[in-house]
Write a protein that holds these residues in place. Sequence first.
Motif, mmCIF file in Angstrom:
data_model
loop_
_atom_site.group_PDB
_atom_site.id
_atom_site.type_symbol
_atom_site.label_atom_id
_atom_site.label_comp_id
_atom_site.label_asym_id
_atom_site.label_seq_id
_atom_site.Cartn_x
_atom_site.Cartn_y
_atom_site.Cartn_z
ATOM 1 N N TYR A 296 37.533 81.172 -70.703
ATOM 2 C CA TYR A 296 36.789 80.573 -71.954
ATOM 3 C C TYR A 296 35.995 81.103 -72.684
ATOM 4 N N HIS A 297 35.027 81.956 -72.020
ATOM 5 C CA HIS A 297 33.725 82.725 -72.498
ATOM 6 C C HIS A 297 34.356 83.693 -73.469
ATOM 7 N N ALA A 298 35.613 84.153 -73.161
ATOM 8 C CA ALA A 298 36.213 85.268 -73.812
ATOM 9 C C ALA A 298 37.102 84.764 -75.070
ATOM 10 N N GLN A 299 36.999 83.443 -75.067
ATOM 11 C CA GLN A 299 37.626 82.790 -76.332
ATOM 12 C C GLN A 299 36.786 81.427 -76.587
ATOM 13 N N PRO A 300 35.767 81.700 -77.399
ATOM 14 C CA PRO A 300 34.846 80.560 -77.773
ATOM 15 C C PRO A 300 35.386 79.469 -78.404
ATOM 16 N N GLY A 301 36.574 79.723 -79.237
ATOM 17 C CA GLY A 301 37.350 78.540 -80.002
ATOM 18 C C GLY A 301 37.645 77.425 -78.950
ATOM 19 N N ASP A 302 38.306 77.906 -77.944
ATOM 20 C CA ASP A 302 38.645 76.896 -76.975
ATOM 21 C C ASP A 302 37.720 76.319 -76.166
ATOM 22 N N LEU A 303 36.568 76.984 -76.069
ATOM 23 C CA LEU A 303 35.546 76.219 -75.553
ATOM 24 C C LEU A 303 34.790 75.223 -76.225
ATOM 25 N N VAL A 304 34.750 75.526 -77.418
ATOM 26 C CA VAL A 304 34.610 74.413 -78.752
ATOM 27 C C VAL A 304 35.492 73.315 -78.419
ATOM 28 N N GLU A 305 36.694 73.565 -78.223
ATOM 29 C CA GLU A 305 37.714 72.536 -78.224
ATOM 30 C C GLU A 305 37.293 71.562 -77.051
ATOM 31 N N VAL A 306 37.063 72.277 -75.725
ATOM 32 C CA VAL A 306 36.710 71.336 -74.770
ATOM 33 C C VAL A 306 35.673 70.447 -75.029
ATOM 34 N N ARG A 307 34.607 71.063 -75.459
ATOM 35 C CA ARG A 307 33.193 70.296 -75.937
ATOM 36 C C ARG A 307 33.507 69.232 -76.603
ATOM 37 N N GLN A 308 34.431 69.272 -77.684
ATOM 38 C CA GLN A 308 34.793 68.260 -78.676
ATOM 39 C C GLN A 308 35.501 67.238 -77.873
ATOM 40 N N LEU A 309 36.463 67.626 -77.086
ATOM 41 C CA LEU A 309 37.177 66.608 -76.123
ATOM 42 C C LEU A 309 36.071 65.782 -75.368
ATOM 43 N N VAL A 310 35.242 66.339 -74.791
ATOM 44 C CA VAL A 310 34.399 65.866 -73.671
ATOM 45 C C VAL A 310 33.621 64.933 -74.408
ATOM 46 N N VAL A 331 29.753 62.698 -82.356
ATOM 47 C CA VAL A 331 30.719 63.735 -81.467
ATOM 48 C C VAL A 331 29.867 65.036 -81.703
ATOM 49 N N SER A 332 29.647 65.605 -82.961
ATOM 50 C CA SER A 332 29.368 66.652 -83.099
ATOM 51 C C SER A 332 27.878 66.888 -82.451
ATOM 52 N N GLU A 333 26.879 65.653 -82.499
ATOM 53 C CA GLU A 333 25.626 65.734 -81.663
ATOM 54 C C GLU A 333 25.749 66.015 -80.378
ATOM 55 N N ILE A 334 26.711 65.578 -79.655
ATOM 56 C CA ILE A 334 26.877 65.477 -78.286
ATOM 57 C C ILE A 334 27.483 66.910 -77.936
ATOM 58 N N ALA A 335 28.515 67.320 -78.679
ATOM 59 C CA ALA A 335 29.358 68.464 -78.387
ATOM 60 C C ALA A 335 28.248 69.654 -78.244
ATOM 61 N N THR A 336 27.320 69.644 -79.031
ATOM 62 C CA THR A 336 26.497 70.840 -79.245
ATOM 63 C C THR A 336 25.293 70.910 -78.119
#
Length: 524
Positions: A296-310, A331-336
């Motif tokens: 996931y750290h090699a694919q930041p886009g997927d990591l952002v997706e996980v943060r958005q889901l959580v 959602v944006s506030e929490i994800a970041t």
Amino acid sequence: MNFFTGVDWIVLFAYFVGTMSIGFFFMRKSSSTEAYTAAKRSLPGWACGLSIFATYLSSVSFLGLPGKAYATNWNAFVFSLSLPIATFVAIRWFMPYYRSSGEVSAYAHLEKRFGSWARVYASSCYLLTQLARMGAVLYLMALPMSVLLGWDIRIVILVVGISVTVYSFVGGVMAVIWSDALQAIVLMGGALLCSVLMLFKMPEGPGEIFRVAMDADKFSLGSFGPSLVEPTFWVVLIYGIFINLQNFGIDQSFVQRYIASGSEKDARKTVLIGGLLYLPVSLIFFFIGTQLFAFYHAQPGDLVEVRQLVATQRVIQEGIASGTAEFGVRVSEIATTLTDKEIGDKVFPHFIGKYLPPGITGLLIAAIFAAAMSTLSTSLNSSATLMMSDWYKRFIRPDASERQTMRVLYGATIVWGLLGTGVAFLLINISSALDAWWVLSGIFGGGMLGLFLLGVISRKANNPISVTAAILGLLVIAWMTLSPMLKSPALEGLQSHFHSFLIPVFGTLTILLSGLILSRFRKA
């Protein structure tokens, strides 16, 4: 976001029906108290051993261990290294003792040694421990379902809690053990499959996993220093030794498997398989967590997706209506602000849903679901057994008929199923369910192991001495648990600064050592 396909739904439904069928298949064979609680003492050792292994390899291990390795390192793997010690002690002393006692309750011997209060004390501590276990397992089972299906996790917990209670209600320990054996095999295969797939999904090949992990110190087993404040290698190892001695020595669900084994040879096989198989399999789960970190750290886009889901799940729990401007902003506030620790338990379910082929995703989620059912049904069956043997038949109706004891077993299963579901709701906002389970199991363990060891080691320890030792142990446990909550500067000197993993260690040692010292004075 829904990752489930039609094929996955078919696999999930078929697996669910098959697992539930095991419970209903053994319904008639579990219509007596002896069959419901001890499987008529006739099962093969390999099945009972896989059942003990599956009790370890619940959704707590399947999701909690990779989540822990993703968020931190391999420090928690040290817990597994203590298992060979507990296995040796169990084969040498614990298992033969219970096989020869003829009692279905693990705590009947405490009453013979110290009086009825000891049996009540140990039984109560065990029942509280099972509530913590059921809550953690149910929550970690519902977690991937909510991530993959896009459902509210509270609905998933409720539906699964009811399903598990029904399954446990009808099958008894015989169904629990056989279904555990099946789930253990499926989960081991699923773990290996996920690990192999991740090796070949790295953008730069399998070697990238080890480069990223080494740079982030992900293979560390923790500090080897003398600190008792942090979870060092030694703190986790000592914690593991005491907890696993407690599991193999006085855990009702383990004792029932010793008794359910058909012979002494089968019982030894039960302990060996249950104790030693978890060590290499837990190693695979920790490696999966490290693989997930690198992937996931090699694919930041997927990591952002996980943060958005959580973040989306948290905003839904806050009660903000979806689709509104406030919902998106929140959602944006929490994800970041989410850390690796806060998303650790959620990364593996995301990988299962997004990257495994259709059908395999359904099979793996079904296996997690069924493993949780097996672990929960184990806790429910053992808790119901204690309610019948240590409470109802001991204090309310000693001459209860077969029909009356079966009613108690059925009723206790339902009540404990509802309570365990309630605990799962309380764990929803916990960042690491594995840490929560470890702490709660240590607290509710209540130093039971210390009382058991005192009775075995000291012939001079009588009822007054054991009561005094147990009170001292509970005071130490209460102090270590509650004193960190003291916020007043004037009370800062009274706080315990020891790590929470040491609560069961100090509680056990206080009971054992104070009992031995008082016994020496009595002898003098």
